[in-house]
Motif scaffolding. Structure first.
Motif, PDB file in Angstrom:
ATOM      1  N   GLU A 227       6.539 116.122   8.110  1.00 27.53           N
ATOM      2  CA  GLU A 227       7.218 115.384   7.041  1.00 27.53           C
ATOM      3  C   GLU A 227       8.118 116.307   6.222  1.00 27.53           C
ATOM      4  N   HIS A 228       7.706 117.573   6.073  1.00 24.18           N
ATOM      5  CA  HIS A 228       8.542 118.519   5.339  1.00 24.18           C
ATOM      6  C   HIS A 228       9.864 118.751   6.078  1.00 24.18           C
ATOM      7  N   PHE A 229       9.834 118.667   7.393  1.00 28.20           N
ATOM      8  CA  PHE A 229      11.051 118.877   8.181  1.00 28.20           C
ATOM      9  C   PHE A 229      11.918 117.632   8.180  1.00 28.20           C
ATOM     10  N   ASP A 230      11.305 116.459   8.030  1.00 27.49           N
ATOM     11  CA  ASP A 230      12.089 115.230   7.923  1.00 27.49           C
ATOM     12  C   ASP A 230      12.825 115.154   6.588  1.00 27.49           C
ATOM     13  N   ASP A 231      12.242 115.773   5.549  1.00 33.25           N
ATOM     14  CA  ASP A 231      12.797 115.657   4.196  1.00 33.25           C
ATOM     15  C   ASP A 231      13.883 116.685   3.903  1.00 33.25           C
ATOM     16  N   ARG A 232      14.103 117.646   4.776  1.00 35.05           N
ATOM     17  CA  ARG A 232      15.047 118.728   4.496  1.00 35.05           C
ATOM     18  C   ARG A 232      16.256 118.619   5.412  1.00 35.05           C
TER      19      ARG A 232
ATOM     20  N   LEU B 124       5.374 126.128   0.736  1.00 37.61           N
ATOM     21  CA  LEU B 124       6.792 125.781   0.656  1.00 37.61           C
ATOM     22  C   LEU B 124       7.199 125.429  -0.775  1.00 37.61           C
ATOM     23  N   THR B 125       6.323 124.742  -1.478  1.00 34.30           N
ATOM     24  CA  THR B 125       6.625 124.394  -2.871  1.00 34.30           C
ATOM     25  C   THR B 125       6.794 125.650  -3.717  1.00 34.30           C
ATOM     26  N   GLN B 126       5.887 126.605  -3.532  1.00 30.49           N
ATOM     27  CA  GLN B 126       5.956 127.849  -4.308  1.00 30.49           C
ATOM     28  C   GLN B 126       7.188 128.664  -3.945  1.00 30.49           C
ATOM     29  N   ILE B 127       7.469 128.756  -2.659  1.00 33.94           N
ATOM     30  CA  ILE B 127       8.578 129.613  -2.248  1.00 33.94           C
ATOM     31  C   ILE B 127       9.922 128.986  -2.598  1.00 33.94           C
ATOM     32  N   ASP B 128       9.989 127.651  -2.628  1.00 39.70           N
ATOM     33  CA  ASP B 128      11.231 126.985  -3.026  1.00 39.70           C
ATOM     34  C   ASP B 128      11.561 127.253  -4.497  1.00 39.70           C
ATOM     35  N   SER B 129      10.525 127.392  -5.312  1.00 38.98           N
ATOM     36  CA  SER B 129      10.744 127.592  -6.742  1.00 38.98           C
ATOM     37  C   SER B 129      10.913 129.067  -7.108  1.00 38.98           C
ATOM     38  N   SER B 130      10.783 129.948  -6.138  1.00 40.97           N
ATOM     39  CA  SER B 130      10.900 131.381  -6.407  1.00 40.97           C
ATOM     40  C   SER B 130      12.366 131.805  -6.466  1.00 40.97           C
ATOM     41  N   GLU B 131      12.675 132.678  -7.405  1.00 35.22           N
ATOM     42  CA  GLU B 131      14.044 133.190  -7.517  1.00 35.22           C
ATOM     43  C   GLU B 131      14.395 134.119  -6.366  1.00 35.22           C
ATOM     44  N   THR B 132      13.375 134.628  -5.695  1.00 32.08           N
ATOM     45  CA  THR B 132      13.618 135.556  -4.580  1.00 32.08           C
ATOM     46  C   THR B 132      13.284 134.911  -3.235  1.00 32.08           C
ATOM     47  N   ALA B 133      13.360 133.583  -3.177  1.00 30.57           N
ATOM     48  CA  ALA B 133      13.033 132.872  -1.935  1.00 30.57           C
ATOM     49  C   ALA B 133      13.955 133.307  -0.810  1.00 30.57           C
TER      50      ALA B 133
ATOM     51  N   GLU C 136      17.429 127.602   4.890  1.00 35.15           N
ATOM     52  CA  GLU C 136      17.138 127.017   6.193  1.00 35.15           C
ATOM     53  C   GLU C 136      15.649 127.156   6.482  1.00 35.15           C
ATOM     54  N   LEU C 137      15.093 126.141   7.129  1.00 37.75           N
ATOM     55  CA  LEU C 137      13.679 126.141   7.485  1.00 37.75           C
ATOM     56  C   LEU C 137      13.560 125.894   8.978  1.00 37.75           C
ATOM     57  N   LEU C 138      12.746 126.708   9.633  1.00 33.40           N
ATOM     58  CA  LEU C 138      12.585 126.614  11.083  1.00 33.40           C
ATOM     59  C   LEU C 138      11.109 126.604  11.430  1.00 33.40           C
ATOM     60  N   LEU C 139      10.711 125.665  12.259  1.00 39.56           N
ATOM     61  CA  LEU C 139       9.362 125.628  12.809  1.00 39.56           C
ATOM     62  C   LEU C 139       9.418 126.153  14.236  1.00 39.56           C
ATOM     63  N   ILE C 140       8.651 127.203  14.512  1.00 40.35           N
ATOM     64  CA  ILE C 140       8.566 127.784  15.855  1.00 40.35           C
ATOM     65  C   ILE C 140       7.235 127.380  16.461  1.00 40.35           C
ATOM     66  N   SER C 141       7.281 126.735  17.609  1.00 41.22           N
ATOM     67  CA  SER C 141       6.050 126.356  18.277  1.00 41.22           C
ATOM     68  C   SER C 141       6.266 126.443  19.785  1.00 41.22           C
ATOM     69  N   GLY C 142       5.243 126.053  20.542  1.00 44.92           N
ATOM     70  CA  GLY C 142       5.388 126.073  21.987  1.00 44.92           C
ATOM     71  C   GLY C 142       4.104 126.454  22.680  1.00 44.92           C
TER      72      GLY C 142
END
Length: 290
Positions: free
Chosen positions: A81-86, A48-57, A9-15
């Protein structure tokens, strides 16, 4: 469900600055989220690319991004765009009233990040304008103006605490004289009903008690109203599911948030409680405030 071999799961926190993003981050860490704060936006894609490919993500990754972040103006659209694609990517936006934000900044004696030599209110107005589009895209908006840390934890627990739910529906009563909640998806106004406040024997009681409920629900028009409201909510939930949203808040208001809105919230929640794969929560924002 995991996107590829990486983040579940991916979450963007803003405000708004001062709305409680730091507190929300700590709460989300308690819920098992791995929180990354204030990473320059131009680095997030590679991260995000690096962490997605990590075995310990991490299974649940939250990114805190706001107007402080380097590259916010230039790279925000690229980030979104990363949030639109997931399929399991969401946006949480924390807001608060101008009065609350001014009070918080004054208490800590800090300047606003967008103040730029002007007044504190000028900075708040400028930031609200900058964040308007992001707020409009948020899956969850939480107004922290009157929330304690405990209340904020409770509000975040519903959408972000349990990764296994299907759909959460919150029915929240409130009093118009204390202000309309800003973090709701549908608003129902109960001020057309007879007010138990003007019945001496009912005035001390509230809408959770049977005498008040019987009085409010005795009105000829309310049952047709509730049937129509239930139909609208069901249709909205169907659309929300289609758009990938799994939570909805219905605000039910009366003058003081003690009698009519409370009674109708309880009745509406009961009507909705048998919906398949839906967890219904009730919150009475202003009950006991008088």
């Amino acid at each position: 469900m995991v996107d590829g071999d990486g983040v579940r799961e991916l979450l963007l926190i803003s405000g708004m600055s001062g709305a409680g993003k730091g507190t929300a981050s700590k709460v989300l860490e308690e819920f098992g989220w791995y929180v990354v704060d204030n990473l320059p936006l131009q680095f997030i894609g590679g991260f995000l690319t690096q962490i997605d490919s990590s075995e310990t993500a991490p299974q649940r990754l939250a990114l805190v991004v706001d107007t402080r972040s380097i590259g916010f103006d230039e790279h925000l659209d690229e980030l979104l765009e990363h949030f639109d694609d997931r399929s399991r990517a969401r946006i949480l936006f924390l807001d608060a009233s101008d009065e609350s934000l001014v009070s918080r900044f004054n208490n800590v004696r800090r300047s606003h990040p967008l103040q730029s030599g002007g007044g504190l209110v000028d900075g708040i107005v400028r930031e609200r304008r900058v964040l308007e589009g992001l707020r409009g895209r948020a899956d969850v908006v939480v107004d922290t103006s009157s929330l304690s840390v405990h209340d904020l934890r409770h509000r975040l627990e519903t959408p972000f605490g349990d990764p296994g739910f299907d759909f959460h529906l919150t029915v929240e009563s409130f009093g118009f004289k204390y202000g309309v909640p800003v973090d709701v998806d549908m608003l129902l106004d109960m001020r057309f009903l007879p007010n138990p406040h003007w019945v001496p024997e009912l005035r001390p009681h509230n809408g959770q008690e049977k005498p008040v409920q019987d009085y409010v629900l005795a009105d000829d028009s309310i049952h047709e109203y509730l049937r129509s409201a239930e139909t609208m909510i069901r249709l909205a939930m169907k659309g929300y599911r289609r758009e990938g949203k799994r939570y909805m808040t219905i605000a039910v208001g009366c003058t003081g948030g003690k009698h009519r809105s409370v009674a109708i919230s309880e009745s509406l929640a009961a009507r909705l409680s048998d919906l398949e794969a839906v967890e219904v929560h009730i919150r009475h924002r202003d009950l006991g405030r008088e």
